[in-house]
Design a protein around this motif. Structure first.
Motif, mmCIF file in Angstrom:
data_model
loop_
_atom_site.group_PDB
_atom_site.id
_atom_site.type_symbol
_atom_site.label_atom_id
_atom_site.label_comp_id
_atom_site.label_asym_id
_atom_site.label_seq_id
_atom_site.Cartn_x
_atom_site.Cartn_y
_atom_site.Cartn_z
ATOM 1 N N LEU A 1 0.846 -1.192 0.000
ATOM 2 C CA LEU A 1 0.000 0.000 0.000
ATOM 3 C C LEU A 1 0.881 1.241 0.000
ATOM 4 N N TYR A 2 0.646 2.093 -0.972
ATOM 5 C CA TYR A 2 1.340 3.391 -1.035
ATOM 6 C C TYR A 2 0.321 4.493 -0.833
ATOM 7 N N MET A 3 0.641 5.449 0.023
ATOM 8 C CA MET A 3 -0.208 6.618 0.208
ATOM 9 C C MET A 3 0.671 7.866 0.103
ATOM 10 N N GLY A 4 0.308 8.732 -0.821
ATOM 11 C CA GLY A 4 1.093 9.934 -1.052
ATOM 12 C C GLY A 4 0.229 11.015 -1.667
ATOM 13 N N ALA A 5 0.864 11.963 -2.338
ATOM 14 C CA ALA A 5 0.133 13.056 -2.976
ATOM 15 C C ALA A 5 0.985 13.619 -4.102
ATOM 16 N N GLU A 6 0.323 14.142 -5.115
ATOM 17 C CA GLU A 6 1.049 14.641 -6.279
ATOM 18 C C GLU A 6 1.892 15.877 -5.963
ATOM 19 N N TYR A 7 1.477 16.688 -5.003
ATOM 20 C CA TYR A 7 2.225 17.910 -4.694
ATOM 21 C C TYR A 7 3.528 17.623 -3.962
ATOM 22 N N CYS A 8 3.628 16.491 -3.283
ATOM 23 C CA CYS A 8 4.700 16.157 -2.348
ATOM 24 C C CYS A 8 6.025 15.855 -3.060
ATOM 25 N N PRO A 9 7.081 16.645 -2.822
ATOM 26 C CA PRO A 9 8.358 16.413 -3.501
ATOM 27 C C PRO A 9 9.025 15.097 -3.103
ATOM 28 N N TYR A 10 8.808 14.656 -1.857
ATOM 29 C CA TYR A 10 9.413 13.393 -1.411
ATOM 30 C C TYR A 10 8.692 12.201 -2.041
ATOM 31 N N CYS A 11 7.396 12.350 -2.253
ATOM 32 C CA CYS A 11 6.649 11.327 -2.989
ATOM 33 C C CYS A 11 7.115 11.297 -4.443
ATOM 34 N N ALA A 12 7.377 12.469 -4.996
ATOM 35 C CA ALA A 12 7.854 12.562 -6.379
ATOM 36 C C ALA A 12 9.142 11.770 -6.552
ATOM 37 N N ALA A 13 10.055 11.937 -5.605
ATOM 38 C CA ALA A 13 11.321 11.211 -5.664
ATOM 39 C C ALA A 13 11.099 9.712 -5.460
ATOM 40 N N TYR B 1 -1.537 -1.876 -12.255
ATOM 41 C CA TYR B 1 -0.360 -2.716 -12.068
ATOM 42 C C TYR B 1 -0.808 -4.163 -11.932
ATOM 43 N N THR B 2 -0.129 -5.044 -12.647
ATOM 44 C CA THR B 2 -0.455 -6.469 -12.560
ATOM 45 C C THR B 2 0.804 -7.261 -12.199
ATOM 46 N N SER B 3 0.631 -8.250 -11.331
ATOM 47 C CA SER B 3 1.749 -9.095 -10.905
ATOM 48 C C SER B 3 1.198 -10.415 -10.385
ATOM 49 N N LYS B 4 1.908 -11.492 -10.622
ATOM 50 C CA LYS B 4 1.524 -12.793 -10.075
ATOM 51 C C LYS B 4 2.022 -12.960 -8.642
ATOM 52 N N TYR B 5 2.845 -12.005 -8.193
ATOM 53 C CA TYR B 5 3.472 -12.141 -6.884
ATOM 54 C C TYR B 5 2.853 -11.252 -5.801
ATOM 55 N N LEU B 6 2.297 -10.117 -6.194
ATOM 56 C CA LEU B 6 1.779 -9.183 -5.200
ATOM 57 C C LEU B 6 0.721 -8.277 -5.808
ATOM 58 N N THR B 7 0.029 -7.583 -4.933
ATOM 59 C CA THR B 7 -0.921 -6.538 -5.338
ATOM 60 C C THR B 7 -0.349 -5.204 -4.905
ATOM 61 N N PHE B 8 -0.394 -4.239 -5.804
ATOM 62 C CA PHE B 8 0.065 -2.888 -5.481
ATOM 63 C C PHE B 8 -1.130 -1.952 -5.495
ATOM 64 N N THR B 9 -1.342 -1.268 -4.365
ATOM 65 C CA THR B 9 -2.474 -0.351 -4.240
ATOM 66 C C THR B 9 -1.963 1.060 -3.925
ATOM 67 N N PRO B 10 -1.993 1.946 -4.915
ATOM 68 C CA PRO B 10 -1.568 3.320 -4.670
ATOM 69 C C PRO B 10 -2.748 4.234 -4.373
ATOM 70 N N VAL B 11 -2.532 5.205 -3.498
ATOM 71 C CA VAL B 11 -3.548 6.214 -3.197
ATOM 72 C C VAL B 11 -2.887 7.579 -3.285
ATOM 73 N N GLU B 12 -3.152 8.294 -4.368
ATOM 74 C CA GLU B 12 -2.663 9.668 -4.519
ATOM 75 C C GLU B 12 -3.744 10.581 -3.930
ATOM 76 N N MET B 13 -3.512 11.046 -2.710
ATOM 77 C CA MET B 13 -4.582 11.684 -1.958
ATOM 78 C C MET B 13 -4.917 13.109 -2.401
ATOM 79 N N GLN B 14 -3.939 13.833 -2.960
ATOM 80 C CA GLN B 14 -4.192 15.214 -3.363
ATOM 81 C C GLN B 14 -3.477 15.535 -4.669
ATOM 82 N N THR B 15 -3.936 16.581 -5.334
ATOM 83 C CA THR B 15 -3.333 17.009 -6.597
ATOM 84 C C THR B 15 -2.068 17.828 -6.328
#
Length: 307
Positions: A119-131, A173-187
């Motif tokens: 699970l990833y939780m971040g935001a588009e404005y965030c520079p650390y998320c960008a990196a 995202y598709t994978s036979k090994y894991l599920t990836f769930t991203p949440v971009e909370m803000q623009t």
């Protein structure tokens, strides 16, 4: 004048008066109709003007001046196909990795579709998320396939500003090994009327509960740091919170420049992105039982032991 003549004249006069009054009534009706029509037109004009002004003042959902078409496809290909040999040469990044992937004691298990979930939780404005997204895409591409990735930049008013990156919003995202769930909370576009970044994706109650529980002491240094992003939860085994490397290494660089630098294991960009990607890969390998072997190399497994 005889009585018959006077009667005829009176009748004619009455007819003229009646006709005049009828004409006056019709004129009054036309005047009222014109007034009503004019009022309706004015109201419509006001409504249209309000809608136009409202639309022009509405903040954009996101902003990007990144590559499109074949140029975007080329950048995505370079980021999602960094050779394992190059990443093994980068290893721990030679000190470029400054993050901390922590073990979660008694962590809440997280699975989806019978597979461990990241699970990833971040935001588009965030520079650390960008990196972080650069490293996440490199790492996750060793286990599966992205589609629909698009470019954005971090906020132009944050520090560091305007970092070229991708957004997970609208991707899959598709994978036979894991599920990836991203949440971009803000623009990444500040709304001047609220001085906040508008909501882009709202976490579920379960996702918010994980953020509240694990993005807090002792996993961050103090209560003031609680809720920091990016937040990455590795299936209940590990958690990564905040910056993993110095995002300024990407300052002033285009998407193409960053992607091209990943092929040189000695470049500062490759050490930062690739070194972080190796640590993220190690955390994922811990979830998947070191599968596949092409991702969970001996270099990665040596990093995994330190998690």
């Amino acid at each position: 004048m005889g009585k018959a003549s006077r009667t005829k004249v009176d009748a004619t006069r009455r007819e003229k008066i009646a006709a005049q009054r009828a004409a006056e009534r019709r004129a009054e009706q036309r005047r009222r109709i014109l007034i009503a029509s004019g009022s309706i037109i004015v109201v419509i004009a006001v409504v249209v003007a309000f809608i136009v002004i409202k639309a022009n003042n509405k903040p954009a959902t996101s902003s990007s001046n990144g590559p499109t078409g074949p140029a975007l496809a080329s950048v995505v290909s370079k980021v999602t196909n960094v050779p394992a040999s190059t990443l093994d040469k980068i290893g721990d990044g030679g000190g470029a990795f400054s993050g901390k992937i922590q073990s979660v004691n008694g962590g809440t298990p997280l699975t989806s579709g019978g597979k461990p979930e990241v699970l990833y939780m971040g935001a588009e404005y965030c520079p650390y998320c960008a990196a972080e997204r650069w490293s996440m895409i490199v790492a996750l591409s060793r286990f599966g396939t992205f589609s629909g990735l698009s470019t954005v930049h971090s906020s132009t008013t944050d520090t560091p500003s305007n970092i070229s990156t991708f957004t997970f919003h609208g991707s899959s995202y598709t994978s036979k090994y894991l599920t990836f769930t991203p949440v971009e909370m803000q623009t990444n576009v500040l709304d001047p009327t609220t001085n906040n970044y508008p909501v882009l994706e709202k976490p579920t109650s379960a996702q918010q509960a994980l953020l509240t529980k694990y993005d807090a002491p002792p996993y961050v240094s103090s209560a003031a740091d609680a809720g920091a992003i990016p937040f990455i939860y590795f299936g209940g085994k590990n958690v990564s919170i905040g910056a993993s490397y110095d995002a300024t290494v990407l300052s002033g660089k285009s998407w193409s420049q960053i992607a091209s630098a990943l092929s040189d294991p000695n470049s500062a960009i490759a050490k930062a992105i690739g070194g972080t990607a190796n640590y993220l890969t190690a955390a994922i390998c811990k979830m998947t039982g070191n599968q596949p072997a092409s991702a969970c190399t001996s270099t990665v497994q040596s990093l995994e032991k330190g998690l």
